[in-house]
Design an enzyme around this catalytic site. Sequence first.
Site, PDB file in Angstrom:
ATOM      1  N   PHE A   1      17.659  -8.859  12.199  1.00 44.49           N
ATOM      2  CA  PHE A   1      16.356  -8.621  11.566  1.00 44.49           C
ATOM      3  C   PHE A   1      15.538  -7.654  12.419  1.00 44.49           C
ATOM      4  O   PHE A   1      14.333  -7.814  12.596  1.00 44.49           O
ATOM      5  CB  PHE A   1      15.607  -9.949  11.371  1.00 44.49           C
ATOM      6  CG  PHE A   1      16.371 -10.929  10.522  1.00 44.49           C
ATOM      7  CD1 PHE A   1      16.359 -10.831   9.140  1.00 44.49           C
ATOM      8  CD2 PHE A   1      17.140 -11.929  11.103  1.00 44.49           C
ATOM      9  CE1 PHE A   1      17.087 -11.718   8.349  1.00 44.49           C
ATOM     10  CE2 PHE A   1      17.867 -12.821  10.326  1.00 44.49           C
ATOM     11  CZ  PHE A   1      17.841 -12.716   8.947  1.00 44.49           C
TER      12      PHE A   1
ATOM     13  N   PHE B   1       2.921  -6.790   6.854  1.00 44.16           N
ATOM     14  CA  PHE B   1       3.579  -6.091   5.738  1.00 44.16           C
ATOM     15  C   PHE B   1       2.682  -6.012   4.502  1.00 44.16           C
ATOM     16  O   PHE B   1       3.142  -6.054   3.375  1.00 44.16           O
ATOM     17  CB  PHE B   1       4.967  -6.676   5.437  1.00 44.16           C
ATOM     18  CG  PHE B   1       5.989  -6.101   6.380  1.00 44.16           C
ATOM     19  CD1 PHE B   1       5.969  -6.443   7.727  1.00 44.16           C
ATOM     20  CD2 PHE B   1       6.916  -5.165   5.947  1.00 44.16           C
ATOM     21  CE1 PHE B   1       6.849  -5.867   8.631  1.00 44.16           C
ATOM     22  CE2 PHE B   1       7.804  -4.576   6.843  1.00 44.16           C
ATOM     23  CZ  PHE B   1       7.759  -4.940   8.181  1.00 44.16           C
TER      24      PHE B   1
ATOM     25  N   GLY C   1       0.582   2.205   1.589  1.00 45.58           N
ATOM     26  CA  GLY C   1       1.027   3.509   2.082  1.00 45.58           C
ATOM     27  C   GLY C   1       1.722   4.293   0.988  1.00 45.58           C
ATOM     28  O   GLY C   1       1.565   3.996  -0.205  1.00 45.58           O
TER      29      GLY C   1
ATOM     30  N   GLY D   1      10.333   3.418   3.136  1.00 47.26           N
ATOM     31  CA  GLY D   1      11.531   4.253   3.287  1.00 47.26           C
ATOM     32  C   GLY D   1      12.441   3.627   4.318  1.00 47.26           C
ATOM     33  O   GLY D   1      12.400   2.419   4.550  1.00 47.26           O
TER      34      GLY D   1
ATOM     35  N   CYS E   1      17.014   0.778   5.410  1.00 49.56           N
ATOM     36  CA  CYS E   1      17.265  -0.632   5.058  1.00 49.56           C
ATOM     37  C   CYS E   1      16.648  -1.061   3.729  1.00 49.56           C
ATOM     38  O   CYS E   1      17.372  -1.452   2.819  1.00 49.56           O
ATOM     39  CB  CYS E   1      16.762  -1.522   6.175  1.00 49.56           C
ATOM     40  SG  CYS E   1      17.504  -1.105   7.743  1.00 49.56           S
TER      41      CYS E   1
END
Length: 454
Positions: A151, A251, A255, A259, A262
Amino acid sequence: MRVTMIGGGYVGLVSGACFASIGADVTIVETDPARIGALRKGMLPIYEAGLDDLVAENLAAGRLRFTDSIQAVAGANIVFLAVGTPASRGDGHADLSYLFDAAEQVAPCLTGPTVLVTKSTVPVGTGRRLGALMAERRPDLCICVAANPEFLREGNAIEDFLHPDRIIIGTSSEAARSALAALYEPLTHTGGPLINTQVETAELIKYAANAFLALKISFINEIADLCEKLDANVDDTVIGLGLDRRIGPRFLQPGPGFGGSCFPKDTQALVRIAQDAGAPARLVETVVAVNDARKAAMAGRVITAFGGSVRGRRITILGLTFKPGTDDVRESPAITIIHRLVEEGAIVSAYDPMGINHARFQLPSRTRLCESAGAALEGADAVVIVTEWTEFRALSIAELRANMRGRLIIDLRNILDAETFRAAGFNYRGIGRPSSVCEAQEEPYMPLRARAAQ
Ligand code: UGA
């Protein structure tokens, strides 16, 4: 504990160096001649903060080594597969050819009981297939299969590895579970929770985590658009939402769309996995579509700000990487934006602290790539901030005035203070921020050198 890592790419290098730093004896196998050549000279093929020092330290301590020979799996307690699983061209399924090629090469070289672990992000069911393959190729050996997804965030990977929110171990084998628990003991000992699951569950957790984070980003991007229509402020909305502990603040930064290597790949792969399983993931399908549309729409914002046409306009793009702290430009919104602006006749100059070399091959040849923000800004009618690098947060009114001829700022990461720049006469446009637009006050342009001579 002897560990062999197959793959000296991003995941293999970070994980290998970190395992060595917590005491394992690690060999990283990399068969790409250019890559292994560079690694042997101490040059890393990727940029990750702190990784060069960590690699050098562990090489010097004799806990880490690089080889191009797959024979290095002989005698290893644990073999990790950390090869790429890119999206197959066309259909979004993960391409497992590198993974199974690696497994085929590993099998004949094993010399004793081994735990074979997938670190790469793999579709649900891959561990089971690997187990069947190993049982067929090496019926003489006890090879236990496990899934141990990573992660790690680019730019924060070492910190994420050494201070994990959780460590997921998916296996039905007690031997594999205890070997991996022993390997991670230095991290679980200091509080990193270790979760044991079936292989399939571990494989799914990785996709579900990335899809959920991608969904969170797409959600706030839509709320930001709504804020613009309703004259509300997304920055305050994020605070108001994030303080709810059930939601959390992370998170939720609006924006230009997500991208990287992942989220775009893994959301698409999860859509395919779900379709194939007969349980379509409609929300994730929407996230993929919403994000693609968002990246495409960002250039539209610039065109609208110029009243419908950017032909002949000088536009500066600050930030080419998909996020700060990396040189990675894969699926970066900046690439999509620049292509559209150039197609529409804009004269584009761009600067990025790390990403220029990778971006160069993905951008229209007419893009002027600059070595500093100041150089990219010279003579610009507008500046578009696409990546939130720290140095762009420090852009000053004086610097923009000195270099630009126009007064339009399009801040796709909300890193500048809207009121300050508006008060200084700039036409500042952020994402989801109230639209009290101060129209650009175009000043007669005089090149910097001429001004300096005055
Ligand atoms: C992501 C996950 O965060 C990691 O946990 C995971 O291990 C990794 O993918 C992977 O699967 O290997 P990464 O792609 O490095 O990590 O980058 P993130 O920090 O997650 O950012 C992804 C994209 O989302 C970037 O374009 C970023 O700008 C965007 N983002 C992120 C936002 O637009 N808003 C946010 O609030 C956060």
